[in-house]
Design a protein around this motif. Structure first.
Motif, PDB file in Angstrom:
ATOM      1  N   TYR A 369       0.818  -1.194   0.000  1.00 31.38           N
ATOM      2  CA  TYR A 369       0.000   0.000   0.000  1.00 31.38           C
ATOM      3  C   TYR A 369       0.862   1.257   0.000  1.00 31.38           C
ATOM      4  N   SER A 370       2.144   1.101   0.335  1.00 27.72           N
ATOM      5  CA  SER A 370       3.015   2.267   0.401  1.00 27.72           C
ATOM      6  C   SER A 370       4.462   1.818   0.312  1.00 27.72           C
ATOM      7  N   ASP A 371       5.361   2.800   0.295  1.00 20.84           N
ATOM      8  CA  ASP A 371       6.784   2.536   0.459  1.00 20.84           C
ATOM      9  C   ASP A 371       7.120   2.557   1.944  1.00 20.84           C
ATOM     10  N   LEU A 372       8.141   1.792   2.323  1.00 19.78           N
ATOM     11  CA  LEU A 372       8.622   1.768   3.706  1.00 19.78           C
ATOM     12  C   LEU A 372      10.125   1.971   3.732  1.00 19.78           C
ATOM     13  N   ILE A 373      10.606   2.612   4.789  1.00 22.19           N
ATOM     14  CA  ILE A 373      12.047   2.726   4.993  1.00 22.19           C
ATOM     15  C   ILE A 373      12.601   1.348   5.366  1.00 22.19           C
ATOM     16  N   VAL A 374      13.683   0.933   4.714  1.00 27.83           N
ATOM     17  CA  VAL A 374      14.271  -0.377   4.984  1.00 27.83           C
ATOM     18  C   VAL A 374      15.728  -0.266   5.450  1.00 27.83           C
ATOM     19  N   ASP A 375      16.161   0.933   5.768  1.00 27.54           N
ATOM     20  CA  ASP A 375      17.518   1.169   6.275  1.00 27.54           C
ATOM     21  C   ASP A 375      17.398   1.546   7.750  1.00 27.54           C
ATOM     22  N   VAL A 376      17.928   0.709   8.622  1.00 22.65           N
ATOM     23  CA  VAL A 376      17.769   0.942  10.065  1.00 22.65           C
ATOM     24  C   VAL A 376      18.464   2.217  10.520  1.00 22.65           C
ATOM     25  N   THR A 377      19.370   2.754   9.717  1.00 22.69           N
ATOM     26  CA  THR A 377      20.113   3.948  10.127  1.00 22.69           C
ATOM     27  C   THR A 377      19.480   5.253   9.612  1.00 22.69           C
ATOM     28  N   ALA A 378      18.401   5.145   8.819  1.00 22.40           N
ATOM     29  CA  ALA A 378      17.866   6.325   8.118  1.00 22.40           C
ATOM     30  C   ALA A 378      16.834   7.065   8.952  1.00 22.40           C
ATOM     31  N   LEU A 379      17.199   7.435  10.159  1.00 24.65           N
ATOM     32  CA  LEU A 379      16.247   8.058  11.076  1.00 24.65           C
ATOM     33  C   LEU A 379      15.752   9.422  10.605  1.00 24.65           C
ATOM     34  N   ASN A 380      16.543  10.116   9.806  1.00 24.23           N
ATOM     35  CA  ASN A 380      16.167  11.469   9.384  1.00 24.23           C
ATOM     36  C   ASN A 380      15.658  11.534   7.943  1.00 24.23           C
ATOM     37  N   ALA A 381      15.390  10.382   7.347  1.00 18.05           N
ATOM     38  CA  ALA A 381      15.022  10.367   5.923  1.00 18.05           C
ATOM     39  C   ALA A 381      13.757  11.172   5.647  1.00 18.05           C
ATOM     40  N   GLU A 382      12.735  11.012   6.459  1.00 14.20           N
ATOM     41  CA  GLU A 382      11.488  11.734   6.193  1.00 14.20           C
ATOM     42  C   GLU A 382      11.673  13.241   6.334  1.00 14.20           C
ATOM     43  N   ARG A 383      12.360  13.672   7.364  1.00 13.66           N
ATOM     44  CA  ARG A 383      12.591  15.109   7.543  1.00 13.66           C
ATOM     45  C   ARG A 383      13.390  15.684   6.384  1.00 13.66           C
ATOM     46  N   THR A 384      14.350  14.926   5.891  1.00 14.82           N
ATOM     47  CA  THR A 384      15.168  15.384   4.768  1.00 14.82           C
ATOM     48  C   THR A 384      14.328  15.517   3.505  1.00 14.82           C
ATOM     49  N   ILE A 385      13.443  14.545   3.268  1.00 13.51           N
ATOM     50  CA  ILE A 385      12.571  14.595   2.091  1.00 13.51           C
ATOM     51  C   ILE A 385      11.617  15.781   2.182  1.00 13.51           C
ATOM     52  N   LEU A 386      11.057  15.999   3.359  1.00 15.05           N
ATOM     53  CA  LEU A 386      10.118  17.108   3.528  1.00 15.05           C
ATOM     54  C   LEU A 386      10.808  18.464   3.376  1.00 15.05           C
ATOM     55  N   ALA A 387      12.076  18.546   3.735  1.00 14.85           N
ATOM     56  CA  ALA A 387      12.822  19.798   3.538  1.00 14.85           C
ATOM     57  C   ALA A 387      13.070  20.043   2.055  1.00 14.85           C
ATOM     58  N   GLY A 388      13.221  18.946   1.281  1.00 13.37           N
ATOM     59  CA  GLY A 388      13.389  19.046  -0.158  1.00 13.37           C
ATOM     60  C   GLY A 388      14.638  19.789  -0.567  1.00 13.37           C
ATOM     61  N   ALA A 389      14.618  20.307  -1.782  1.00 13.57           N
ATOM     62  CA  ALA A 389      15.703  21.135  -2.316  1.00 13.57           C
ATOM     63  C   ALA A 389      15.062  22.263  -3.098  1.00 13.57           C
ATOM     64  N   PRO A 390      14.404  23.196  -2.396  1.00 10.38           N
ATOM     65  CA  PRO A 390      13.672  24.269  -3.072  1.00 10.38           C
ATOM     66  C   PRO A 390      14.498  24.894  -4.196  1.00 10.38           C
ATOM     67  N   PRO A 391      13.867  25.074  -5.341  1.00 11.29           N
ATOM     68  CA  PRO A 391      12.427  25.094  -5.627  1.00 11.29           C
ATOM     69  C   PRO A 391      11.798  23.727  -5.909  1.00 11.29           C
ATOM     70  N   VAL A 392      12.514  22.611  -5.617  1.00  7.29           N
ATOM     71  CA  VAL A 392      11.930  21.280  -5.778  1.00  7.29           C
ATOM     72  C   VAL A 392      11.460  20.783  -4.419  1.00  7.29           C
ATOM     73  N   HIS A 393      10.189  20.433  -4.337  1.00  7.76           N
ATOM     74  CA  HIS A 393       9.584  19.975  -3.092  1.00  7.76           C
ATOM     75  C   HIS A 393       9.058  18.559  -3.279  1.00  7.76           C
ATOM     76  N   PHE A 394       8.939  17.827  -2.171  1.00  4.88           N
ATOM     77  CA  PHE A 394       8.474  16.444  -2.219  1.00  4.88           C
ATOM     78  C   PHE A 394       7.348  16.243  -1.214  1.00  4.88           C
ATOM     79  N   ALA A 395       6.359  15.444  -1.604  1.00  2.00           N
ATOM     80  CA  ALA A 395       5.259  15.118  -0.695  1.00  2.00           C
ATOM     81  C   ALA A 395       4.628  13.812  -1.140  1.00  2.00           C
ATOM     82  N   SER A 396       4.159  13.047  -0.184  1.00  2.00           N
ATOM     83  CA  SER A 396       3.422  11.809  -0.458  1.00  2.00           C
ATOM     84  C   SER A 396       2.819  11.344   0.846  1.00  2.00           C
TER      85      SER A 396
END
Length: 436
Positions: A369-396
């Motif tokens: 039903y969705s993607d899941l994080i599969v790297d046990v060390t990737a604690l900040n992955a969601e925050r990094t994605i939400l910060a994006g690289a303006p003017p490119v933004h990410f959401a899901s």
């Protein structure tokens, strides 16, 4: 040959509920945008198709409940008809257990889940552990552990050996419903709701136009598609992280962001709808809900729209889906019908229609039903994605603060992303005005 170039304020990549919601927010704010969708339809992992009886059925995301306020309000506003999922009668576990034993096993499995959720995601004691690692250390009965595994692999659609413990805890805490998530479905299909939203976008929505490249810089973005190119001040990539990671970005995304997009894996699920002449299980005081203890990730429930439209929906999730899909369509059908007969009796073989949708490795959404994080060390992955690289933004939906992996989460994620982009546009206007 010169590529045709369109210009707009915001270009949105992906016409699932995240992209649709963001587009409608921009429209309300009077901001010009263009939404590009690769498929010939909107909805993403929500989809409706015709079965062999000519009936329009949900082959993707379907269920909702009263604790999903955004989705409930949207469905009501669009005049949708809520069908209450039939749950009266006994729940079956197979191989069979006594009612008392089944109740004890369910309670014990939920106790494991509650115990897991009592751990803080950043607890150093769980660093590096997968859910399977942690489960192996628990002293619960084999039946309780098997039920817990079936529950989690059925819902998150990946093997427990792949899912970081901290991620499951953090993810599960954001799924806050107190009533069953299978409480309702929409008579008109969930897909009809996506189509209603798309209808409000007019010519600012373009189907069958997959994005192949996203160029970005301080002055804005240039998105290349099969049909041409679009230049905009901002781009919103509103697709699952594993799908976003496959896009061609120029220049390449910052290393931290590219890594954050690369730590996700799509779940595996096969969804099956079986139509019958009548809901025969109800005559035996059964709810139609079945959980197979010997096949973790296999679950069935009543999906009848009314007494004249009897149906069971069967979900195959996680490692079991990967094994089952190798059988081929005919063999999988025979296997599922045999399992239903074992659990519900010979009437389960007397079917009107059998429809299966394999979401594993779906070309545009990766799986379900969705993607899941599969790297046990990737604690900040969601925050990094939400910060994006303006003017490119990410959401899901995956990175939503509420109900990740659900339509509710996708709507919330789209609203938040649109708010960020609107704030950025207003800030740029203010800056230009002060400079003049």
């Amino acid at each position: 040959m010169t590529t045709a170039v369109e210009r707009t304020e915001v270009v949105i990549v992906g016409g699932g509920f995240t992209g649709l919601t963001a587009a409608l927010e921009l429209k309300r704010a009077g901001v010009d945008f263009l939404l590009l969708e690769a498929r010939d339809r909107v909805g993403g992992r929500v989809e409706a198709i015709l079965n062999g009886l000519g009936e329009r059925i949900d082959s993707g995301g379907q269920f909702l409940c009263e604790d999903m306020p955004e989705l409930m309000a949207l469905a009501r506003a669009r005049g949708k008809t809520f069908v209450e999922t039939y749950v009266d009668g006994d729940f079956i576990t197979h191989p069979p257990m006594s009612a008392a034993q089944a109740e004890r096993t369910y309670v014990a499995a939920m106790a494991i889940r509650d115990r897991l959720n009592g751990i803080e995601p950043d607890d150093p004691a769980i660093a590096g552990l997968t859910v399977a690692d942690w489960l192996g250390r628990q002293k619960d009965s084999a039946d309780a552990k098997a039920a817990f595994r079936s529950m989690i692999e059925g819902l998150w659609c990946l093997a427990l050996e792949k899912v970081p413990l901290w991620y499951l805890i953090d993810n599960d805490r954001r799924i806050t419903n107190e009533v069953p998530e299978l409480q309702y479905f929409l008579r008109e299909t969930m897909q009809s709701l996506a189509e209603d939203l798309a209808g409000d976008l007019g010519d600012r929505l373009r189907l069958n136009d997959p994005v192949t490249r996203v160029e970005h810089g301080p002055q804005g973005v240039r998105v290349t598609t099969a049909g041409g190119a679009v230049e905009a001040r901002h781009a919103l990539v509103a697709v699952p992280p594993a799908t976003a990671a496959k896009l061609d970005f120029a220049p390449v995304l910052p290393t931290k962001l590219a890594k954050a997009l690369g730590v996700w894996e799509s779940g595996a699920v096969v969804k099956i709808l079986v139509r019958y002449r009548k809901p025969f299980w109800r005559d035996r005081d059964l709810s139609g809900m079945v959980m197979w203890r010997d096949m973790p990730g296999l679950f069935a429930c009543d999906a009848s729209k009314d007494a004249g439209h009897a149906a069971l929906v069967v979900f195959i999730g996680g490692p079991l889906a990967l094994r089952c899909r190798k059988l081929g369509a005919a063999a999988l059908r025979a296997e599922v019908i045999a399992k239903l007969v074992d659990a519900l009796g010979p009437e389960a073989a007397d079917i009107l229609d059998f429809n299966q949708r394999d979401w594993t490795d779906d070309h545009w959404s990766g799986g379900g039903y969705s993607d899941l994080i599969v790297d046990v060390t990737a604690l900040n992955a969601e925050r990094t994605i939400l910060a994006g690289a303006p003017p490119v933004h990410f959401a899901s939906s995956e990175v939503s603060p509420s109900f990740p992996a659900y339509v509710e989460g996708a709507i919330v994620a789209g609203r938040i992303a649109a708010g960020k982009i609107l704030a950025g546009l207003q800030s740029a206007i203010a800056t230009r005005a002060s400079g003049s």
